[in-house]
Design a protein around this motif. Structure first.
Motif, PDB file in Angstrom:
ATOM      1  N   PHE A 111       7.207  -3.166  27.681  1.00 35.33           N
ATOM      2  CA  PHE A 111       5.952  -3.784  28.119  1.00 35.33           C
ATOM      3  C   PHE A 111       5.964  -5.290  27.855  1.00 35.33           C
ATOM      4  O   PHE A 111       5.658  -6.104  28.723  1.00 35.33           O
ATOM      5  CB  PHE A 111       4.808  -3.105  27.360  1.00 35.33           C
ATOM      6  N   ALA A 157       6.025  10.235  31.835  1.00 33.10           N
ATOM      7  CA  ALA A 157       6.994  10.053  30.762  1.00 33.10           C
ATOM      8  C   ALA A 157       6.670  10.874  29.524  1.00 33.10           C
ATOM      9  O   ALA A 157       7.572  11.365  28.848  1.00 33.10           O
ATOM     10  CB  ALA A 157       7.101   8.569  30.407  1.00 33.10           C
ATOM     11  N   SER A 201       5.417   3.847  22.108  1.00 31.73           N
ATOM     12  CA  SER A 201       4.619   3.554  23.300  1.00 31.73           C
ATOM     13  C   SER A 201       3.500   2.590  22.937  1.00 31.73           C
ATOM     14  O   SER A 201       2.967   2.634  21.828  1.00 31.73           O
ATOM     15  CB  SER A 201       4.020   4.838  23.862  1.00 31.73           C
ATOM     16  N   VAL A 202       3.143   1.754  23.884  1.00 26.32           N
ATOM     17  CA  VAL A 202       2.158   0.698  23.660  1.00 26.32           C
ATOM     18  C   VAL A 202       0.877   1.252  23.024  1.00 26.32           C
ATOM     19  O   VAL A 202       0.185   2.077  23.634  1.00 26.32           O
ATOM     20  CB  VAL A 202       1.792  -0.007  24.989  1.00 26.32           C
ATOM     21  N   ASN A 203       0.640   0.831  21.802  1.00 24.50           N
ATOM     22  CA  ASN A 203      -0.595   1.153  21.057  1.00 24.50           C
ATOM     23  C   ASN A 203      -0.823   2.648  20.810  1.00 24.50           C
ATOM     24  O   ASN A 203      -1.826   3.029  20.202  1.00 24.50           O
ATOM     25  CB  ASN A 203      -1.840   0.586  21.778  1.00 24.50           C
ATOM     26  N   VAL A 242      -5.581  -1.065  24.644  1.00 20.84           N
ATOM     27  CA  VAL A 242      -5.434   0.149  25.435  1.00 20.84           C
ATOM     28  C   VAL A 242      -4.117   0.857  25.106  1.00 20.84           C
ATOM     29  O   VAL A 242      -3.074   0.220  24.991  1.00 20.84           O
ATOM     30  CB  VAL A 242      -5.486  -0.206  26.943  1.00 20.84           C
ATOM     31  N   GLU A 243      -4.189   2.161  24.952  1.00 24.21           N
ATOM     32  CA  GLU A 243      -2.974   2.942  24.696  1.00 24.21           C
ATOM     33  C   GLU A 243      -2.302   3.244  26.035  1.00 24.21           C
ATOM     34  O   GLU A 243      -2.956   3.669  26.986  1.00 24.21           O
ATOM     35  CB  GLU A 243      -3.327   4.255  24.000  1.00 24.21           C
ATOM     36  N   ILE A 244      -1.008   3.021  26.095  1.00 30.12           N
ATOM     37  CA  ILE A 244      -0.271   3.351  27.316  1.00 30.12           C
ATOM     38  C   ILE A 244       0.898   4.260  26.953  1.00 30.12           C
ATOM     39  O   ILE A 244       2.024   3.810  26.746  1.00 30.12           O
ATOM     40  CB  ILE A 244       0.238   2.082  28.036  1.00 30.12           C
ATOM     41  N   PRO A 245       0.637   5.560  26.843  1.00 32.90           N
ATOM     42  CA  PRO A 245       1.718   6.485  26.482  1.00 32.90           C
ATOM     43  C   PRO A 245       2.806   6.441  27.542  1.00 32.90           C
ATOM     44  O   PRO A 245       2.510   6.364  28.730  1.00 32.90           O
ATOM     45  CB  PRO A 245       1.037   7.867  26.486  1.00 32.90           C
ATOM     46  N   GLY A 246       4.045   6.431  27.094  1.00 30.00           N
ATOM     47  CA  GLY A 246       5.147   6.474  28.050  1.00 30.00           C
ATOM     48  C   GLY A 246       5.775   5.126  28.352  1.00 30.00           C
ATOM     49  O   GLY A 246       6.846   5.068  28.933  1.00 30.00           O
ATOM     50  N   VAL A 247       5.110   4.048  27.987  1.00 30.65           N
ATOM     51  CA  VAL A 247       5.715   2.724  28.176  1.00 30.65           C
ATOM     52  C   VAL A 247       5.962   2.129  26.786  1.00 30.65           C
ATOM     53  O   VAL A 247       5.031   1.970  26.009  1.00 30.65           O
ATOM     54  CB  VAL A 247       4.792   1.773  28.971  1.00 30.65           C
ATOM     55  N   ALA A 275       4.634   6.143  33.511  1.00 32.03           N
ATOM     56  CA  ALA A 275       4.226   6.469  32.147  1.00 32.03           C
ATOM     57  C   ALA A 275       3.464   7.794  32.093  1.00 32.03           C
ATOM     58  O   ALA A 275       3.569   8.548  31.130  1.00 32.03           O
ATOM     59  CB  ALA A 275       3.365   5.345  31.566  1.00 32.03           C
TER      60      ALA A 275
END
Lengths: 250, 436
Positions: A98, B410, A141-143, A88-93, B407
């Motif tokens: 993470f 963000a 960002s994650v993925n 899963v993509e988590i934009p901003g983290v 997020a």
């Protein structure tokens, strides 16, 4: 380590798992194979606690505990890890944030102290080599915006950092070219210990050339229709799944 | 309840108006005349369909007469981003405060000063632009502001000058603002190939639960090849009312990068308008609104593509909790001549509670036939798949929710180039939503 007995599960009132029985002991690698729609990814997700699935029957016992009664995060804290088919993509983290948050939660659950950012950076350096990942990936960002191969390597990186006792790889090989596949497989193999176990869910025998299973199970229409040693995978490669599906349907 | 403003105008034109030049006085007169005709907008007005200004219109806010200030530099430090070398104009309750301001190190070719001083030092520039960009015809708040033009900031950057350090216009209100209306009027003029970053902050110190009303208008003109970065940070107290307009005119090959951050006020409306009047222009309008309790946070944007080969990018995001109400009304007009316009407009809102709501209306009106324009809006709650992903890594449910909420905001905060502001807003947003 893991005893699954008659496990049944539905999604949107449709029964996907129709009574799965499977025992995994420490140190073992189990491959779960099967055609599309056989329920193998569902099995992986149910074991990890995905909220979209409803367990309607059977049991799953992990280290003597009722796995199905545990929240997803408690399962992870107890050492269960799912490498997602579609990370899963988590934009901003950021990846680093993470991973450190996850690592610290798991340490807390084990009664260990949280790790400071400096020591964590050292740990990351070591683990990233394992999956041949570039340090720049940590600040992203994650993925988010990762290629298919990068996402899968990121899953294995998380696995390397979190050091699960039971790792479930859900079609980790799908969409990978041969180089990425080798990197992922090397990562998984080097994390192998006598006291941990791996369930490899895959559609293709190809991955099993690199991650050699002790047992192979064939899932069809929500049931395990055949179990055997690693030679079963080769037989499937040569003959396809159809010869197993006919009797299952009969 | 426009009477108090009309009465206030009479007093104001007897006292404060005398020092202003004739053109400013007649501008004020046209402002009050227009305001009297229009009154406050109601929901029949298409531009105010989703936001009722009744709570504001029914209260009596009076023009502030005293310039007395008790604000100290220490009270301002939470709003100055730790920067000591920025060019800063401070306005307390709408009045320029020279002592709290610092413009000593302005480079050649850059003028930053109060409107009152600019009347003397830049009379031609002012007469040329003030009241010529922000229209009072259909905008009653702009008309009201125009009626009381008295103080504000003027920024002028001459040709080819790039201002390295940000220019910060800091409007602070304190107890002296209670029941008052503050109406700054600002002008930003960038000559050809000039470049500057201007921050407008609206903040409150030591006010308690009292109300006041900020009604601000900023006009900006960005000449050929110039680049204006404009950050508007609305962090007024929870009882304040805020209406703010930025209206920009862009000449060919100019760029506008605008960001609106809105967390304050019980009722706020931010208008960001630009007209792309030459070829090769770019306009980026981004924003983030964070609402809670009974707040209404309304954003209206209007991008006029007048000439061909321009682009516009717009991303507004919001997080609404409690019984807060968000409004996004984004208009992109593509005029018949504006072929090859490339426009993209997006509004995404995250609702954290059942009672929070958003009215979103992205609008495209296209009168040219060879353009590439898209728009879209999403409204949603936290993504279950993302929550599961985080939980499957051992992150507890609460932390996962907090991180995902942060997020969500963000990625639009990441678009702020100015590191001090970006990092401060990221940290504030993280503190607000995450207990980590």
């Amino acid at each position: 380590m893991l005893e699954i007995e008659g496990l049944r599960a539905t999604v949107s009132d449709k029964e996907i798992l129709k009574g799965i029985t499977l025992t995994v002991k420490p140190g073992e690698i189990h491959a779960v194979m099967g055609p599309n729609g056989s329920g193998k990814s569902t099995l992986a997700q149910v074991l990890a606690g995905h909220p979209a699935y409803t367990v309607t029957g059977g049991t799953a016992t992990y280290d003597g505990q009722d796995l199905l009664a545990m929240d997803a995060e408690v399962r992870a804290q107890a050492g269960v890890f799912l490498a997602f088919q579609y990370p899963v993509e988590i934009p901003g983290v950021s990846n680093a944030y993470f991973l450190r948050a996850a690592y610290n939660e798991i340490r807390k659950a084990r009664g260990e102290e949280e790790i400071d950012p400096m020591s964590f950076a050292d740990l990351m350096d070591e683990k990233m080599k394992l999956v041949e990942m570039d340090g720049a990936m940590l600040t992203r960002s994650v993925n988010t915006g990762f290629s298919g191969g990068e996402k899968k390597r990121n899953e294995i990186l998380q696995m390397a950092v979190l050091e699960p006792r039971l790792a479930i790889l859900d079609e980790t090989d799908s969409g990978l070219d041969i180089d990425a596949l080798r990197i992922v497989a090397n990562g998984v193999n080097s994390l192998k210990r006598a006291n941990n176990a791996t369930i490899v869910v895959t559609h293709y025998q190809r991955l099993l050339n690199y991650i050699v299973p002790d047992y192979v199970h064939v899932l069809a229409n929500g049931r395990i229709v055949r179990s055997g040693g690693k030679e079963l995978a080769l037989e499937l490669e040569a003959k396809g799944y159809d010869w197993l599906l006919e009797p299952a349907l009969a | 309840m426009i009477d108090s403003y009309l009465r206030g105008f009479e007093t104001f034109s007897r006292n404060g108006a005398a020092s202003a030049p004739q053109w400013a006085r007649s501008l004020r007169l046209s402002g009050i005349t227009r305001f009297e005709q229009l009154g406050f907008p109601d929901k029949r007005n298409e531009d105010w369909h989703f936001t009722s200004v009744a709570p504001l219109a029914e209260r009596e806010f009076l023009p502030l007469t005293t310039g007395a200030t008790r604000v100290t530099a220490a009270q301002l430090s939470p709003f100055t981003f730790g920067a000591t070398d920025w060019h800063t104009l401070v306005f307390v309750n709408g009045r320029f405060d020279a002592e709290l301001s610092s413009t000593a190190s302005l480079p050649d070719g850059v003028e930053v000063m109060s409107l009152a001083r600019a009347y003397d030092e830049m009379p031609v520039l002012l007469e040329q632009h003030v009241g010529r960009i922000a229209s009072i015809d259909a905008h009653s708040f702009t008309a009201l502001n125009t009626a009381f033009i008295n103080d504000g900031a003027v920024v002028h950057v001459r040709q080819d000058v790039e201002v390295a350090r940000p220019i910060h216009l800091l409007f602070v209100s304190d107890a002296g603002a209670v029941d008052g209306v503050i109406q700054p009027r600002n002008l930003i003029v960038l000559d050809r190939f000039a470049k500057a970053t201007v921050i407008e902050s609206y903040v409150t110190v030591a006010l308690g639960a009292s109300a006041y009303f900020t009604n601000t208008v900023t006009e900006a003109t960005v000449a050929e090849g110039a680049t204006l970065t404009h950050l508007k940070l609305q962090r007024e107290s929870a009882q304040a009312y805020h209406v703010g307009t930025l209206d920009v005119r862009q000449a060919r090959d100019s760029h506008l990068v605008s960001f609106s951050f809105a967390t304050g006020a019980i009722l706020s409306r931010t208008n960001t308008y630009t007209e792309l009047r030459g070829e090769g222009c770019g306009a980026t309008l981004n924003g983030l609104y964070l609402g809670d309790d009974e707040q209404t946070i309304d954003h209206q944007t209007r991008i006029e593509h007048v000439e061909p080969n321009c682009y516009s990018r717009e991303l507004y995001k919001g997080i609404l909790d409690g019984a807060s109400h968000g409004v996004f009304n984004g208009k992109v007009y593509v005029h018949p001549e504006a072929q090859k316009t490339d426009g993209k407009q997006t509004n995404n809102t995250l609702l954290l509670s059942e009672r929070a709501k958003i009215d979103t209306k992205p609008q495209l009106e296209i009168f040219a036939d060879d353009v590439k324009c898209t728009h879209g809006a999403t409204v949603g709650r936290l993504d279950e798949t993302s929550l599961f992903y985080m939980k499957s890594r051992g992150i507890n449910a609460r932390t996962a929710r907090e991180l995902l909420t942060y997020a969500f905001a963000a990625d639009v905060l990441e678009t702020i180039e100015l590191a001090e502001v970006r990092e401060a807003l990221e940290a504030a947003t993280l503190r607000r939503y995450a207990s980590v």
